[in-house]
Design an enzyme around this catalytic site. Structure first.
Site, PDB file in Angstrom:
ATOM      1  N   GLY A   6     -12.518   8.485 -76.977  1.00 57.22           N
ATOM      2  CA  GLY A   6     -12.329   9.098 -77.833  1.00 57.22           C
ATOM      3  C   GLY A   6     -11.486   7.515 -79.251  1.00 57.22           C
ATOM      4  O   GLY A   6     -11.760   6.622 -78.981  1.00 57.22           O
ATOM      5  N   GLN A  50      -6.080   2.714 -84.588  1.00 59.45           N
ATOM      6  CA  GLN A  50      -6.204   1.350 -84.191  1.00 59.45           C
ATOM      7  C   GLN A  50      -7.573   0.633 -85.435  1.00 59.45           C
ATOM      8  O   GLN A  50      -8.037  -0.080 -84.740  1.00 59.45           O
ATOM      9  CB  GLN A  50      -7.632   2.509 -82.988  1.00 59.45           C
ATOM     10  CG  GLN A  50      -6.536   2.841 -82.282  1.00 59.45           C
ATOM     11  CD  GLN A  50      -7.485   3.651 -80.776  1.00 59.45           C
ATOM     12  OE1 GLN A  50      -8.120   4.400 -81.028  1.00 59.45           O
ATOM     13  NE2 GLN A  50      -7.836   2.902 -79.842  1.00 59.45           N
ATOM     14  N   CYS A  74      -8.581   1.811 -73.439  1.00 57.41           N
ATOM     15  CA  CYS A  74      -8.426   1.722 -74.639  1.00 57.41           C
ATOM     16  C   CYS A  74      -9.119   0.856 -75.534  1.00 57.41           C
ATOM     17  O   CYS A  74      -9.170  -0.359 -74.896  1.00 57.41           O
ATOM     18  CB  CYS A  74      -6.995   1.729 -74.956  1.00 57.41           C
ATOM     19  SG  CYS A  74      -6.067   2.104 -76.396  1.00 57.41           S
ATOM     20  N   LEU A  75      -9.857   1.078 -76.135  1.00 56.93           N
ATOM     21  CA  LEU A  75     -10.559   0.392 -77.435  1.00 56.93           C
ATOM     22  C   LEU A  75      -9.815  -0.630 -77.522  1.00 56.93           C
ATOM     23  O   LEU A  75     -10.114  -2.580 -78.081  1.00 56.93           O
ATOM     24  CB  LEU A  75     -11.679   1.005 -78.283  1.00 56.93           C
ATOM     25  CG  LEU A  75     -11.926   1.653 -77.806  1.00 56.93           C
ATOM     26  CD1 LEU A  75     -12.835   3.002 -78.627  1.00 56.93           C
ATOM     27  CD2 LEU A  75     -13.325   1.563 -76.475  1.00 56.93           C
ATOM     28  N   HIS A 115      -3.237  10.241 -74.946  1.00 55.37           N
ATOM     29  CA  HIS A 115      -3.560   9.395 -75.254  1.00 55.37           C
ATOM     30  C   HIS A 115      -3.730   9.199 -77.193  1.00 55.37           C
ATOM     31  O   HIS A 115      -3.294   8.121 -77.008  1.00 55.37           O
ATOM     32  CB  HIS A 115      -5.207   8.687 -74.700  1.00 55.37           C
ATOM     33  CG  HIS A 115      -5.121   7.180 -74.628  1.00 55.37           C
ATOM     34  ND1 HIS A 115      -5.193   6.903 -73.678  1.00 55.37           N
ATOM     35  CD2 HIS A 115      -5.819   6.918 -75.460  1.00 55.37           C
ATOM     36  CE1 HIS A 115      -5.564   5.387 -73.856  1.00 55.37           C
ATOM     37  NE2 HIS A 115      -5.594   5.239 -75.808  1.00 55.37           N
ATOM     38  N   GLU A 116      -4.988   9.633 -77.411  1.00 52.85           N
ATOM     39  CA  GLU A 116      -5.240   9.364 -78.661  1.00 52.85           C
ATOM     40  C   GLU A 116      -3.629  10.096 -79.653  1.00 52.85           C
ATOM     41  O   GLU A 116      -3.751   9.372 -80.591  1.00 52.85           O
ATOM     42  CB  GLU A 116      -6.644  10.279 -79.702  1.00 52.85           C
ATOM     43  CG  GLU A 116      -7.670   9.837 -78.887  1.00 52.85           C
ATOM     44  CD  GLU A 116      -7.742   8.294 -78.891  1.00 52.85           C
ATOM     45  OE1 GLU A 116      -7.567   8.276 -79.275  1.00 52.85           O
ATOM     46  OE2 GLU A 116      -8.374   8.007 -77.933  1.00 52.85           O
ATOM     47  N   HIS A 124      -1.231   6.895 -79.912  1.00 54.48           N
ATOM     48  CA  HIS A 124      -1.738   6.172 -80.755  1.00 54.48           C
ATOM     49  C   HIS A 124      -1.619   6.470 -82.692  1.00 54.48           C
ATOM     50  O   HIS A 124      -0.588   5.542 -82.686  1.00 54.48           O
ATOM     51  CB  HIS A 124      -3.134   6.052 -80.960  1.00 54.48           C
ATOM     52  CG  HIS A 124      -3.907   4.562 -80.091  1.00 54.48           C
ATOM     53  ND1 HIS A 124      -3.337   3.963 -80.116  1.00 54.48           N
ATOM     54  CD2 HIS A 124      -5.246   5.120 -79.047  1.00 54.48           C
ATOM     55  CE1 HIS A 124      -4.263   3.293 -78.688  1.00 54.48           C
ATOM     56  NE2 HIS A 124      -5.228   4.748 -78.205  1.00 54.48           N
TER      57      HIS A 124
HETATM   58  O1  K1U Z   1      -7.580   5.137 -77.636  1.00 60.38           O
HETATM   59  C1  K1U Z   1      -8.955   5.232 -77.084  1.00 60.38           C
HETATM   60  O2  K1U Z   1      -9.301   3.119 -76.930  1.00 60.38           O
HETATM   61  C2  K1U Z   1     -10.544   5.038 -76.360  1.00 60.38           C
HETATM   62  C3  K1U Z   1     -10.263   5.251 -75.113  1.00 60.38           C
HETATM   63  C4  K1U Z   1     -10.032   6.787 -74.638  1.00 60.38           C
HETATM   64  C5  K1U Z   1      -9.519   7.477 -73.349  1.00 60.38           C
HETATM   65  C6  K1U Z   1     -10.184   6.844 -72.155  1.00 60.38           C
HETATM   66  C7  K1U Z   1      -9.794   6.967 -71.030  1.00 60.38           C
HETATM   67  C8  K1U Z   1      -8.556   8.132 -70.836  1.00 60.38           C
HETATM   68  C9  K1U Z   1      -8.559   8.601 -71.746  1.00 60.38           C
HETATM   69  C10 K1U Z   1      -8.828   7.909 -73.537  1.00 60.38           C
HETATM   70  C11 K1U Z   1     -11.999   5.259 -74.603  1.00 60.38           C
HETATM   71  O3  K1U Z   1     -12.342   5.545 -74.606  1.00 60.38           O
HETATM   72  S1  K1U Z   1     -12.057   3.971 -74.032  1.00 60.38           S
HETATM   73  C12 K1U Z   1     -13.682   3.888 -72.881  1.00 60.38           C
HETATM   74  C13 K1U Z   1     -13.938   4.696 -71.796  1.00 60.38           C
HETATM   75  O4  K1U Z   1     -13.159   5.536 -71.703  1.00 60.38           O
HETATM   76  C14 K1U Z   1     -15.205   5.385 -71.406  1.00 60.38           C
HETATM   77  C15 K1U Z   1     -16.247   4.263 -72.498  1.00 60.38           C
HETATM   78  C16 K1U Z   1     -17.352   5.039 -72.410  1.00 60.38           C
HETATM   79  C17 K1U Z   1     -18.328   5.955 -71.537  1.00 60.38           C
HETATM   80  C18 K1U Z   1     -16.853   6.526 -71.032  1.00 60.38           C
HETATM   81  C19 K1U Z   1     -15.504   6.148 -71.077  1.00 60.38           C
HETATM   82 ZN    ZN Z   2      -6.589   4.227 -76.993  1.00 57.39          ZN
END
Ligand code: K1U
Ligand code: ZN
Length: 168
Positions: A46, A51, A91-92, A133-134, A137
């Site tokens: 996401g 972000q 979270c990125l 989560h998004e 943000h």
């Molecule tokens: O909002 C963001 O920064 C993105 C975040 C979203 C998220 C992850 C986990 C739970 C709720 C919301 C991410 O994508 S972090 C990276 C991640 O979870 C992932 C990356 C590659 C493959 C699978 C998962």
């Molecule tokens: Zn996030």
């Protein structure tokens, strides 16, 4: 297409409350396209416009294992939320940290797509968690806000140290 810079906690711009989208024009479609490219490249499931320092109510997501189910939500609203579950979240904007967060596990959502078409749908499991989560943000909230002050401050210090090292 362009890769966008992702802001990192504790950047104060991540605390901005995003504004409603009222024009579904070419610049919105370009931003959506750039956000998908940035999200897939990161990689993430996401990404919220906040972000990438664009403060409008827009998010992209794809929780599929095959990375072929892109979804873009504009002006999303949660109409109903039920149940709760605890899931590890990343979270990125908080790279390298994963922590358990408790959220509703079943939600009903109303949102527009990038062309302005309004629809309602239900989501559960990781899809529901990702949307919540998004949407946080877009309200200037991060998953670290659900943690204890001690944990959040440790994460803040580690990320600031890493940014300092990167800057040389
Ligand atoms: O909002 C963001 O920064 C993105 C975040 C979203 C998220 C992850 C986990 C739970 C709720 C919301 C991410 O994508 S972090 C990276 C991640 O979870 C992932 C990356 C590659 C493959 C699978 C998962
Ligand atoms: Zn996030």
């Amino acid at each position: 297409m362009a890769l966008l810079n992702i802001l990192h906690f504790p950047d104060p711009r991540l605390r901005t409350v995003a504004k409603t989208v009222d024009e579904f024009d070419e610049s919105l479609r370009q931003l959506v396209s750039d956000m998908f490219e940035t999200m897939y490249e990161a990689p993430g499931i996401g990404l919220a416009a906040t972000q990438v320092d664009r403060h409008i109510r827009l998010l992209t997501m794809d929780v599929s294992e095959t990375h072929n189910q892109p979804r873009c939500l504009v002006n999303p609203e949660i109409l109903q939320a039920d149940g709760d579950e605890e899931m590890d979240e990343g979270c990125l904007s908080v790279p390298g940290f994963y922590e358990k967060v408790r959220r509703a596990d079943h939600i009903r959502v109303r949102a527009c797509d990038q062309d302005g078409t309004l629809s309602e749908f239900e989501a559960e499991g990781i899809e529901a968690v990702c949307i919540q989560h998004e949407m946080d943000h877009l309200d200037g909230k991060l998953f670290v806000d659900y943690l204890s002050n001690l944990k959040r401050n440790r994460i803040r210090s580690k990320l600031l140290k890493m940014e300092k090292q990167k800057a040389g």
